[in-house]
Design an enzyme around this catalytic site. Structure first.
Site, PDB file in Angstrom:
ATOM      1  CG  ASP A   1      -1.858  -1.125   1.314  1.00  0.00           C
ATOM      2  OD1 ASP A   1      -2.163  -1.691   0.241  1.00  0.00           O
ATOM      3  OD2 ASP A   1      -2.291  -1.466   2.430  1.00  0.00           O
TER       4      ASP A   1
HETATM    5  N1  URA Z   1      -1.253  -5.950   3.899  1.00  0.00           N
HETATM    6  C1  URA Z   1      -1.742  -4.699   3.900  1.00  0.00           C
HETATM    7  O1  URA Z   1      -2.761  -4.415   4.513  1.00  0.00           O
HETATM    8  N2  URA Z   1      -1.059  -3.745   3.233  1.00  0.00           N
HETATM    9  C2  URA Z   1       0.094  -3.991   2.546  1.00  0.00           C
HETATM   10  O2  URA Z   1       0.678  -3.073   1.973  1.00  0.00           O
HETATM   11  C3  URA Z   1       0.575  -5.310   2.566  1.00  0.00           C
HETATM   12  C4  URA Z   1      -0.118  -6.273   3.239  1.00  0.00           C
END
Ligand code: URA
Length: 235
Positions: free
Chosen positions: A103
């Site tokens: 993310d």
């Molecule tokens: N899980 C999440 O919630 N975000 C990420 O970036 C990776 C795994």
């Protein structure tokens, strides 16, 4: 492989430019100037030189990045800076892409490569490649949560996750944890904690398969994988 293709792949210019460089005598194969850019060369056994520089040919590159927050795991984006924007121009010609997504507000280990086969293997849901995360979570993460995660939890869309290993590092109104998951659903770690009524406020990926984040890399920095890391990763 054609000489002009090899040099273009390595970022020395367009095929048209390379044709000109050859005509001007700037390109040598095994020490001899080559005027015709369409000849075939074997990059493994022949030495190609351009503007006095020996070309270290390779088809694939493998980069480990410590992704910072605020950049997106994509090759291009109309709004945000991407992880590919953080690379030096010498890597542009290889057309690398991130293997999976973190993310925008997640930090840590991100592999970038142009090796589609390896990327596919690492991302294949059937392979269950383990991914380890460190997170700071609002709320007290309990033994009950550890047990629930160990059996698999139900996400907001009804998806049942695979069993995951949750380790509590610090427990209080704010907790610190490590979590190993074996799949990569959208926002998976955050949604797993939401399923037990808690919110992830910081997330960092520490490892993916056999590949561990090099803690010497500052946020936004990257380096090529070592031969050993690549071998481990291929398994
Ligand atoms: N899980 C999440 O919630 N975000 C990420 O970036 C990776 C795994």
């Amino acid at each position: 492989m054609r000489l002009d293709k090899l040099l273009a792949n390595m970022g020395y210019g367009t095929r048209k430019e390379i044709k000109k460089f050859c005509k001007s005598g700037a390109v040598k194969v095994d020490g001899k100037p080559v005027k015709d850019s369409s000849i075939h060369v074997d990059p493994d056994s022949q030495e190609v030189e351009i503007h006095g520089e020996i070309v270290q040919y390779r088809e694939f590159v493998y980069l480990m990045m410590n992704k910072p927050q605020g950049v997106v795991s994509a090759t291009e984006d109309l709004v945000d800076e991407t992880v590919v924007d953080l690379l030096d121009p010498e890597f542009y010609a290889f057309e690398v892409f991130p293997v999976g997504r973190l993310d925008k507000d997640t930090e840590g280990l991100l592999l970038l490569t142009n090796d589609g086969k390896l990327a596919h293997e690492l991302l294949s849901p059937k392979k269950h490649v383990p991914k380890k995360y460190f997170a700071i979570v609002n709320g007290r993460v309990t033994e009950e949560d550890v047990e629930k995660f160990g059996k698999g939890v139900t996400l907001d869309d009804g998806y049942e996750t695979l069993p995951a290993q949750l380790t509590v590092l610090a427990q209080g109104s704010i907790s610190e944890i490590e979590l190993v998951i074996y799949e990569g659903k959208y926002h998976q770690v955050k949604r797993m904690f939401e399923s037990v009524g808690k919110k992830v406020t910081f997330l960092k990926r520490l490892s993916m398969g056999a590949l561990q984040l090099d803690e010497d890399l500052e946020l936004g920095e990257y380096r090529e994988l070592t031969e050993e890391e690549l071998e481990f990763l291929r398994g």
